[in-house]
Scaffold this active site. Structure first.
Site, short mmCIF file in Angstrom:
data_model
loop_
_atom_site.label_atom_id
_atom_site.label_comp_id
_atom_site.label_asym_id
_atom_site.label_seq_id
_atom_site.Cartn_x
_atom_site.Cartn_y
_atom_site.Cartn_z
N CYS A 1 38.12 43.64 40.89
CA CYS A 1 38.41 42.31 40.33
C CYS A 1 37.62 41.23 41.07
CB CYS A 1 39.91 42.03 40.40
SG CYS A 1 40.91 43.16 39.41
N THR A 2 37.52 41.36 42.38
CA THR A 2 36.73 40.42 43.17
C THR A 2 35.28 40.43 42.72
OG1 THR A 2 38.20 40.55 45.09
CG2 THR A 2 35.91 39.93 45.52
#
Length: 150
Positions: A46-47
Protein backbone atom coordinates in the site's frame (compact mmCIF):
# COMPACT_ATOMS: atom_id res chain seq x y z
CA UNK A 1 -15.68 -8.98 -5.09
CA UNK A 2 -17.73 -7.79 -8.04
CA UNK A 3 -16.13 -4.46 -9.01
CA UNK A 4 -18.03 -1.70 -10.76
CA UNK A 5 -18.30 -2.10 -14.52
CA UNK A 6 -16.87 0.06 -17.28
CA UNK A 7 -19.48 2.34 -18.85
CA UNK A 8 -21.59 3.04 -15.76
CA UNK A 9 -21.88 6.35 -13.93
CA UNK A 10 -19.44 6.42 -11.01
CA UNK A 11 -21.24 6.87 -7.69
CA UNK A 12 -20.56 10.29 -6.20
CA UNK A 13 -19.07 10.46 -2.73
CA UNK A 14 -17.99 12.98 -0.13
CA UNK A 15 -15.06 11.81 2.02
CA UNK A 16 -12.37 13.56 4.02
CA UNK A 17 -8.66 13.28 3.73
CA UNK A 18 -6.56 13.19 6.89
CA UNK A 19 -6.22 16.97 6.87
CA UNK A 20 -9.97 17.59 7.03
CA UNK A 21 -10.38 18.50 3.36
CA UNK A 22 -13.60 17.26 1.79
CA UNK A 23 -13.08 15.26 -1.38
CA UNK A 24 -16.19 14.98 -3.55
CA UNK A 25 -15.94 13.08 -6.84
CA UNK A 26 -18.37 15.44 -8.59
CA UNK A 27 -16.06 18.39 -7.81
CA UNK A 28 -13.63 16.95 -10.36
CA UNK A 29 -16.00 16.92 -13.36
CA UNK A 30 -14.03 18.01 -16.40
CA UNK A 31 -11.04 15.96 -15.22
CA UNK A 32 -10.37 12.25 -15.13
CA UNK A 33 -10.12 10.77 -11.64
CA UNK A 34 -8.14 7.69 -10.70
CA UNK A 35 -9.65 6.09 -7.61
CA UNK A 36 -6.87 3.92 -6.24
CA UNK A 37 -8.10 1.65 -3.44
CA UNK A 38 -5.65 0.00 -1.10
CA UNK A 39 -6.54 -2.35 1.78
CA UNK A 40 -4.77 -0.67 4.72
CA UNK A 41 -2.32 2.16 5.35
CA UNK A 42 1.05 1.40 6.92
CA UNK A 43 1.63 -1.77 4.91
CA UNK A 44 4.39 -2.31 2.36
CA UNK A 45 2.52 -2.72 -0.92
CA UNK A 46 0.00 0.00 0.00
CA UNK A 47 2.88 2.35 0.80
CA UNK A 48 4.49 1.68 -2.58
CA UNK A 49 1.13 2.10 -4.34
CA UNK A 50 0.48 5.53 -2.81
CA UNK A 51 4.08 6.69 -3.28
CA UNK A 52 3.81 5.83 -6.99
CA UNK A 53 0.75 8.07 -7.29
CA UNK A 54 2.61 10.93 -5.63
CA UNK A 55 5.80 10.45 -7.67
CA UNK A 56 3.72 10.58 -10.87
CA UNK A 57 1.56 13.54 -9.78
CA UNK A 58 2.82 15.66 -12.71
CA UNK A 59 2.23 12.81 -15.19
CA UNK A 60 -1.38 12.58 -14.01
CA UNK A 61 -1.80 16.36 -14.18
CA UNK A 62 -0.43 16.40 -17.73
CA UNK A 63 -3.24 14.03 -18.69
CA UNK A 64 -5.92 16.11 -16.91
CA UNK A 65 -6.21 13.47 -14.20
CA UNK A 66 -6.39 13.58 -10.41
CA UNK A 67 -5.32 10.48 -8.47
CA UNK A 68 -6.97 9.77 -5.12
CA UNK A 69 -5.93 7.05 -2.67
CA UNK A 70 -8.78 5.43 -0.70
CA UNK A 71 -8.96 2.97 2.18
CA UNK A 72 -11.11 2.23 5.23
CA UNK A 73 -8.44 3.64 7.57
CA UNK A 74 -9.56 6.45 9.88
CA UNK A 75 -8.70 10.01 8.83
CA UNK A 76 -6.12 10.64 11.61
CA UNK A 77 -4.21 7.55 10.50
CA UNK A 78 -4.32 8.71 6.88
CA UNK A 79 -2.92 12.09 7.96
CA UNK A 80 -0.03 10.51 9.87
CA UNK A 81 0.70 8.13 7.01
CA UNK A 82 0.66 10.90 4.37
CA UNK A 83 2.99 12.97 6.57
CA UNK A 84 5.46 10.12 7.09
CA UNK A 85 5.43 9.29 3.36
CA UNK A 86 5.79 12.98 2.38
CA UNK A 87 2.64 12.76 0.26
CA UNK A 88 1.59 16.35 -0.26
CA UNK A 89 -0.28 16.40 -3.59
CA UNK A 90 -2.24 13.16 -3.73
CA UNK A 91 -5.33 13.09 -1.50
CA UNK A 92 -5.41 10.02 0.76
CA UNK A 93 -9.02 9.79 1.86
CA UNK A 94 -10.81 7.85 4.57
CA UNK A 95 -13.74 5.56 3.79
CA UNK A 96 -13.94 4.79 7.51
CA UNK A 97 -17.55 5.44 8.48
CA UNK A 98 -19.82 3.95 7.66
CA UNK A 99 -17.01 1.47 7.14
CA UNK A 100 -16.27 0.98 3.48
CA UNK A 101 -19.49 2.62 2.26
CA UNK A 102 -17.85 4.00 -0.89
CA UNK A 103 -15.93 0.76 -1.46
CA UNK A 104 -19.28 -1.06 -1.22
CA UNK A 105 -20.82 1.36 -3.74
CA UNK A 106 -17.98 0.52 -6.16
CA UNK A 107 -18.14 -3.23 -5.48
CA UNK A 108 -14.59 -3.37 -4.10
CA UNK A 109 -15.25 -3.96 -0.37
CA UNK A 110 -14.14 -7.35 0.96
CA UNK A 111 -16.39 -8.05 3.94
CA UNK A 112 -14.35 -11.11 4.91
CA UNK A 113 -11.32 -8.82 5.43
CA UNK A 114 -13.13 -5.66 6.56
CA UNK A 115 -11.41 -3.53 3.92
CA UNK A 116 -11.38 -2.71 0.26
CA UNK A 117 -9.51 -4.77 -2.25
CA UNK A 118 -6.60 -3.36 -4.20
CA UNK A 119 -8.41 -1.84 -7.17
CA UNK A 120 -7.91 1.04 -9.59
CA UNK A 121 -10.98 2.68 -11.12
CA UNK A 122 -10.55 5.40 -13.73
CA UNK A 123 -13.49 7.79 -14.06
CA UNK A 124 -13.65 9.98 -17.15
CA UNK A 125 -14.31 13.72 -17.20
CA UNK A 126 -18.09 13.14 -17.45
CA UNK A 127 -18.18 10.79 -14.43
CA UNK A 128 -18.35 7.50 -16.36
CA UNK A 129 -16.17 4.55 -15.35
CA UNK A 130 -13.56 4.20 -18.10
CA UNK A 131 -11.21 1.49 -16.77
CA UNK A 132 -11.17 -0.96 -13.86
CA UNK A 133 -8.35 -3.21 -12.70
CA UNK A 134 -8.55 -5.54 -9.70
CA UNK A 135 -5.25 -6.73 -8.22
CA UNK A 136 -4.31 -9.50 -5.83
CA UNK A 137 -3.94 -8.12 -2.30
CA UNK A 138 -0.15 -8.48 -2.38
CA UNK A 139 0.25 -7.18 -5.94
CA UNK A 140 1.61 -3.70 -6.60
CA UNK A 141 -0.28 -2.01 -9.44
CA UNK A 142 1.98 -1.32 -12.43
CA UNK A 143 2.06 2.48 -12.57
CA UNK A 144 3.01 2.40 -16.28
CA UNK A 145 -0.12 0.35 -17.01
CA UNK A 146 -2.18 2.85 -15.01
CA UNK A 147 -0.68 5.81 -16.90
CA UNK A 148 -1.31 4.05 -20.22
CA UNK A 149 -5.01 3.70 -19.29
CA UNK A 150 -5.31 7.49 -19.06
Amino acid sequence: MDAIQVGVMAPDFNLQDGFGKEIRLSDYRGKQVLLSWHPFAWTGVCTDQMRALEVHFDDFAAKNTVAIGLSVDAAPGKKAWATVLCIENTPLVSDFWPQGKVALDYGVFMSNHGCSGRVNVLVDAQGIVKWVKVYALGELPDIDEVLAAL
